[in-house]
Design a protein around this motif. Structure first.
Motif, mmCIF file in Angstrom:
data_model
loop_
_atom_site.group_PDB
_atom_site.id
_atom_site.type_symbol
_atom_site.label_atom_id
_atom_site.label_comp_id
_atom_site.label_asym_id
_atom_site.label_seq_id
_atom_site.Cartn_x
_atom_site.Cartn_y
_atom_site.Cartn_z
ATOM 1 N N PRO A 155 0.775 -1.306 -0.102
ATOM 2 C CA PRO A 155 0.019 -0.064 -0.002
ATOM 3 C C PRO A 155 0.729 1.147 -0.077
ATOM 4 C CG PRO A 155 0.026 -1.067 2.117
ATOM 5 C CD PRO A 155 0.619 -1.846 1.143
ATOM 6 N N ARG B 285 -16.857 -0.980 -9.710
ATOM 7 C CA ARG B 285 -17.496 0.395 -9.859
ATOM 8 C C ARG B 285 -17.062 1.174 -10.815
ATOM 9 N NH1 ARG B 285 -16.741 0.855 -3.276
ATOM 10 N NH2 ARG B 285 -14.556 0.053 -4.211
ATOM 11 N N ASN C 110 -6.399 -10.327 -10.511
ATOM 12 C CA ASN C 110 -7.723 -10.264 -10.424
ATOM 13 C C ASN C 110 -8.503 -11.251 -11.561
ATOM 14 O OD1 ASN C 110 -8.591 -8.194 -8.675
ATOM 15 N ND2 ASN C 110 -7.812 -6.633 -10.005
ATOM 16 N N PHE D 95 -14.536 -12.543 -9.485
ATOM 17 C CA PHE D 95 -15.506 -12.772 -10.492
ATOM 18 C C PHE D 95 -16.566 -11.571 -10.353
ATOM 19 C CE2 PHE D 95 -14.027 -17.010 -8.908
ATOM 20 C CZ PHE D 95 -13.584 -17.362 -10.267
ATOM 21 N N THR D 96 -16.561 -10.808 -9.164
ATOM 22 C CA THR D 96 -17.179 -9.520 -9.187
ATOM 23 C C THR D 96 -17.009 -8.518 -10.492
ATOM 24 O OG1 THR D 96 -17.601 -9.629 -6.846
ATOM 25 C CG2 THR D 96 -17.914 -7.485 -7.710
ATOM 26 N N PRO E 231 -17.411 -17.540 -4.336
ATOM 27 C CA PRO E 231 -16.717 -17.166 -5.469
ATOM 28 C C PRO E 231 -16.334 -18.436 -6.058
ATOM 29 C CG PRO E 231 -15.284 -16.884 -3.526
ATOM 30 C CD PRO E 231 -16.516 -17.244 -3.011
ATOM 31 N N VAL F 2 -17.148 -10.707 -0.990
ATOM 32 C CA VAL F 2 -16.171 -10.689 -2.483
ATOM 33 C C VAL F 2 -16.397 -9.377 -3.333
ATOM 34 C CG1 VAL F 2 -16.825 -13.343 -2.513
ATOM 35 C CG2 VAL F 2 -18.430 -11.629 -3.701
ATOM 36 N N ASP F 3 -17.253 -8.349 -2.365
ATOM 37 C CA ASP F 3 -17.434 -7.227 -3.404
ATOM 38 C C ASP F 3 -17.189 -6.123 -2.576
ATOM 39 O OD1 ASP F 3 -18.410 -4.999 -4.725
ATOM 40 O OD2 ASP F 3 -19.863 -6.092 -5.891
ATOM 41 N N ALA F 4 -16.290 -4.973 -2.627
ATOM 42 C CA ALA F 4 -16.152 -3.871 -1.975
ATOM 43 C C ALA F 4 -17.548 -3.159 -1.593
ATOM 44 C CB ALA F 4 -15.202 -2.906 -2.775
ATOM 45 N N ARG F 5 -18.460 -3.229 -2.403
ATOM 46 C CA ARG F 5 -19.617 -2.340 -2.299
ATOM 47 C C ARG F 5 -20.246 -3.376 -1.177
ATOM 48 N NH1 ARG F 5 -20.683 -2.492 -8.504
ATOM 49 N NH2 ARG F 5 -19.943 -4.731 -7.904
ATOM 50 N N ARG G 153 -8.630 -16.436 -3.439
ATOM 51 C CA ARG G 153 -8.506 -15.558 -4.877
ATOM 52 C C ARG G 153 -8.442 -14.214 -4.663
ATOM 53 N NH1 ARG G 153 -10.350 -20.321 -4.967
ATOM 54 N NH2 ARG G 153 -9.728 -21.848 -6.360
ATOM 55 N N ASN G 154 -8.975 -13.610 -3.595
ATOM 56 C CA ASN G 154 -9.015 -12.016 -3.461
ATOM 57 C C ASN G 154 -7.996 -11.640 -2.537
ATOM 58 O OD1 ASN G 154 -11.436 -11.159 -4.997
ATOM 59 N ND2 ASN G 154 -12.650 -12.194 -3.539
ATOM 60 N N GLN H 202 -5.248 -10.420 -3.098
ATOM 61 C CA GLN H 202 -4.432 -9.283 -3.749
ATOM 62 C C GLN H 202 -5.447 -8.566 -4.463
ATOM 63 O OE1 GLN H 202 -1.041 -10.967 -5.759
ATOM 64 N NE2 GLN H 202 0.032 -10.145 -3.894
ATOM 65 N N ASN H 203 -6.828 -8.444 -4.023
ATOM 66 C CA ASN H 203 -7.746 -7.575 -4.640
ATOM 67 C C ASN H 203 -7.950 -6.240 -3.567
ATOM 68 O OD1 ASN H 203 -10.416 -6.419 -4.955
ATOM 69 N ND2 ASN H 203 -11.434 -8.062 -5.018
ATOM 70 N N PHE H 204 -6.809 -5.402 -4.048
ATOM 71 C CA PHE H 204 -6.518 -4.322 -2.975
ATOM 72 C C PHE H 204 -7.775 -3.381 -3.029
ATOM 73 C CE2 PHE H 204 -2.479 -5.623 -5.123
ATOM 74 C CZ PHE H 204 -1.851 -6.155 -4.032
ATOM 75 N N THR H 205 -8.618 -3.355 -3.838
ATOM 76 C CA THR H 205 -9.826 -2.645 -3.810
ATOM 77 C C THR H 205 -10.565 -3.125 -2.618
ATOM 78 O OG1 THR H 205 -9.942 -2.294 -6.124
ATOM 79 C CG2 THR H 205 -11.954 -2.137 -5.102
ATOM 80 N N TYR I 263 -2.357 -3.595 3.832
ATOM 81 C CA TYR I 263 -3.357 -2.787 3.081
ATOM 82 C C TYR I 263 -4.622 -2.660 4.208
ATOM 83 C CZ TYR I 263 -2.290 -2.112 -1.810
ATOM 84 O OH TYR I 263 -1.628 -1.693 -2.924
ATOM 85 N N ALA J 294 -3.208 -0.448 7.137
ATOM 86 C CA ALA J 294 -2.545 0.912 6.766
ATOM 87 C C ALA J 294 -3.834 1.941 6.914
ATOM 88 C CB ALA J 294 -2.093 0.970 5.457
#
Lengths: 339, 339, 339, 339
Positions: free
Chosen positions: C137, C170, C188, C192-193, D133, D167-170, D187-188, D190-193, D224, D227
């Motif tokens: 980060p 998004r 990524n 799947f999202t 997922p 699985v979804d930042a939202r 699988r996520n 390193q999904n930094f979002t 991440y 931080a």
């Protein structure tokens, strides 16, 4: 084996497969689906034959092996656990056997000191290498014959059976006369010349897993020893090569229950070569016992900071003594014991 | 080597490291930072020594190797490309050399037919195994001595040099007398007993990469051959073991430019063992030439569907002839040629 | 699927398996051998169901999948090559398309200069990242929205279509409005999202292979895009994680012919991220074309020594121009061309 | 960082490196050897910067990182073990916390039954996935919102805290309101979002290791979360991808002591996803505790043979109850306890 034909395979192509099956003396059962024809090959020794013999035929899509390629090492051939007995020490039973000592035999003084400390702490077999297969030809290759003599001496003095590595098929008698157990190193797991020679000798042997070999390949390599009538086979998990770089090799802890399900052979664990660092050895050693291993092969050096080989992964005598106490507790928690 | 001390390492600990450096006859340069002390170890042969000798000392955090562990195989020792000459065929120059033939010698008829088709299509060296290191002891192990005799016969008849595998250090003369090039298989890349024996023999040798060995380990294994004065060393990339399951082994295409930068030795590629399926061989073979390989080792069988070993990865004569035409065009596109 | 029962499985156990098969609406064919019963499960969508549903049943030994788990990406569903058209540039046909530019958009000056040099040398699409998924980060994360504006500007000025990475579901509209092709990064591939959102948008997309995903998993991930009706899917091989440490990732050259056999989707290669070092890029790029790739994604930076991200693997303008000349020759040698 | 110059690097090249070092505000110490110049770069945040910035400069041979790339997750930043408290249950202390339940929430009946059996056997946290997922878009994707409602219900009834995947930042608020611990799947990792969004939420989180990520990358991903001020980070080892094919993933047992040395964060183990088969779960679970893990995440299903997801790796209630008894003994043998 299951031979799955391509969509639209012709009758001629299917017949050729069937003929090939019969040429091996096997039976066939046909599954003619709406889209695909699937041919089951039935025979007791299909596991020892390459899937290629069918895959190469015209019209074949995939060939899937149902039988395992190993035979003599499998539980299907021998349901009961095999016990290997070394001077009255039984490996593969309730007792957990700890083999410990220096990576390489360096001098009489070093070996004697090592033998004393590992015996005092409760190890029942002494390890020590006279022939060292080194990555570079410019590294120390072991004391060789002189190392064997020192092993003979230490055995007499401390009454500890000895395990030592063998790297050359021509040395089976020489090394076998000095040691109680021959050790086949990871890099020689598929040196079939060496395996066959050791098999013929009938001497007890620790077969280390090739660091990039599957459990299936490992058990199939054991078949080379068993096929010659050698029943003293002990498997040794010592870590596999992966992408992880915080250790030298990643110890495959799941290989222990996998082997216990698939094979009758005893399996021990070498936490030292996997870890590559003495500070990681205790955790891995305890995990191995908890997972069901029948023994351990641990590097201990009187003075790791002066070791000629692998000093970083060697335990000091004090650390080894402490670990042995901890291991006793873990062994008991899973219904076993260390003498 | 760079020895990085832990934060808060004592003067005594630092002095011990410095003494150890001096005991090897090397020089030291100190970097005393605000947080950490870093000690650079300066000497021309630090690459051949294990980092353990420092890592094991008290107060040391990490030890980093700057020099490579291989020496004789490196471009630093020999800047110019090495050429290996086999009956006047030079490997490592502008000419791309194709070695082709069956995986295993099966019969006189099969070998003669194979020799004819590969020669007609433009191969300059014949491959064929008399000794086959097989995963299972119950698989076909090759015709052995009888296979060597057939190789001798085919050589005479077609005037093609022959490359064949050797699996036992005791067979160097016997196999070497029948073949022009000895081949060390992937599973024997770190069979140092075998390498030393071949090194002493001074016979040309194809050293296949261990399927789980790094390029660095491969070049260090080549040092075993070179250290005995054998200058006829040809490297052969044949795929590495990865998680990918659509091929038998993943051909490491980048190893070719990596070796060309690090080493003076010629390097060829075996697309057949990597692919495991004949339909993938042409793409990989063309890629190898485009990437800079000096030659190819390709399996060709007069009748792949009757092959005793590895039929699925063998090209038919017709497919091989077509591939040779395509390879000629690719070779020219990168400034090279196939005779 | 093939369900192999254990030796000695009871009639009841076998019946339970058969019932389960029928509950999915599939057919069954029985192979009652002397030792084992093998049940073939016949149905067109068995590939999309886990083998677990049978493996978990009592008496079952192994379950083997015959059908592939991916569907829409497979050649069985669509035999002809898919072409993806970007502003009249067709990817997947005879023409080899080179996408080039900096790893990250850093400034207007840098991006404009990069666009000019890659266009002059013959690249037809500009690459440049505005959103950078970084391991730490605390590393530079890209210019984000400002980067997208710069991409819009450079597109207008040079008339080059643009490919840029997207990291957040998004942002599909925002990134999609600035770029002609969305890029899904290796980390990524199984987000799947994100895939579903891009699928719905119908925008052209480069789907990079997860660095530890099999080809089968990669094509199954492509199914997420295709299932939403997005037909503009371009695959990109960029190296897989292995034990080899002389490169950042090992480029899986065989994945190209494997995909060409299994899928109708175009596949390009990113030699820069695989190599990790600019000096290895040309060999890998040439190999990719020779192996049958439909295009390349190459990092080029006007001043690699000042790059904020991945400077070491970026080509200078001069090196890129030289490489493009060489690539043209290789492309022609395999019957293709670079415009 | 240690910058090793090539043999024969010019004074100008060396000066350029030194200038670059100074431009980052770091100090330099020079080692001018007879053959090579080695430049030590001294600064407290060199770990967060890519080695590329020096490697790309002319005359540089190799650049070696001394500092780790992660910072907030490291023991150097925080020496004491972090404890994460969930409704009074402390993770990271002497108590070993077992989280158990079905892979996926399938129905109210299934979830209630699972909660009852795992609670009775001594689990202190319930696991259950509402969002799954899945590799294929055609597989069951979870009950989604309806699944969250069921989790809320079961929590109330049994008073068990719940861990569930996001699985979804939202969805951070929505999932976070239904569960006590968020789970980031392999699988996520390193999904930094997603990580940033969870970091900002400050909600407790189980961060599963990416199946092909090193321990170093895993701890850097944890940065991440940390931080953003989220201190409730629990690591979870769940197996890595290797060549071994007898299990789904190879559990990296050594990662436990490695993390305990390098990081202050608690680490738990998921034996179910690693094994892929229920019969291997007990051995791996016991090994994890013996190696020092702070907890376990185990799949338990009232009727594994009817599970919609991962039935094969799920324990039956009876097997889970038996395992809990065994685990208590192992925990005690290493000085810990399960409540």
């Amino acid at each position: 084996m299951i031979v799955s034909m391509k969509t639209g395979a012709t009758k001629e192509e299917i017949d050729t497969v069937v003929e090939k099956v019969h040429s091996y003396g096997w039976d066939v059962q046909m599954n003619v689906g709406t889209e695909k024809t699937v041919i089951a090959v039935l025979g007791s020794n299909t596991g020892q034959v390459s899937t290629d013999i069918f895959a190469v035929l015209s019209g074949v899509d995939t060939v899937t092996r149902i039988m395992k390629p190993y035979k003599l090492a499998s539980r299907e051939v021998k349901a009961q656990d095999s016990l290997v007995s070394i001077n009255g020490i039984e490996i593969g039973g309730k007792r957990i056997v700890v083999m410990a000592g220096p990576c390489a035999v360096e001098s009489e003084e070093q070996l004697m000191e090592a033998a004393e400390v590992v015996k005092d702490a409760g190890a029942s077999i002494l390890r020590g290498g006279a022939f060292k297969p080194r990555t570079s030809p410019f590294s120390f290759q072991g004391l060789e014959k002189k190392g064997l003599e020192l092993l003979r001496k230490v055995k007499e003095k401390y009454g500890l059976p000895v395990v030592t590595e063998i790297v050359d098929a021509r040395d089976v008698s020489m090394v076998g006369d000095a040691a109680d157990i021959l050790q086949v190193g990871s890099r020689n797991m598929q040196n079939f010349t060496l395996l066959t020679a050791i098999g013929k000798s009938k001497r007890p042997v620790v077969l280390k897993r090739g660091f990039s070999c599957t459990v299936t390949e490992w058990l199939t390599a054991a078949d080379y020893l068993l096929a010659e009538g050698n029943t003293g086979v002990i498997l040794c998990e010592r870590g596999i090569r992966t992408f992880e770089d915080s250790v030298r090799f990643s110890l495959d802890i799941a290989s222990i229950p996998v082997i216990k399900q698939s094979s009758h052979l005893p399996v021990i664990v070498d936490p030292s070569h996997a870890a590559g660092h003495y500070s990681l050895v205790p955790s891995i050693a305890k995990a191995a016992i908890a997972a069901g291993a029948d023994g351990l092969l641990i590097e201990v050096h009187p003075k790791p900071e002066e070791a000629l080989v692998d000093g970083l992964q060697s335990l000091t005598p004090a650390n080894f003594a402490r670990l042995m106490k901890e291991l006793r507790l873990v062994a008991e928690s899973v219904g076993r014991y260390i003498q």
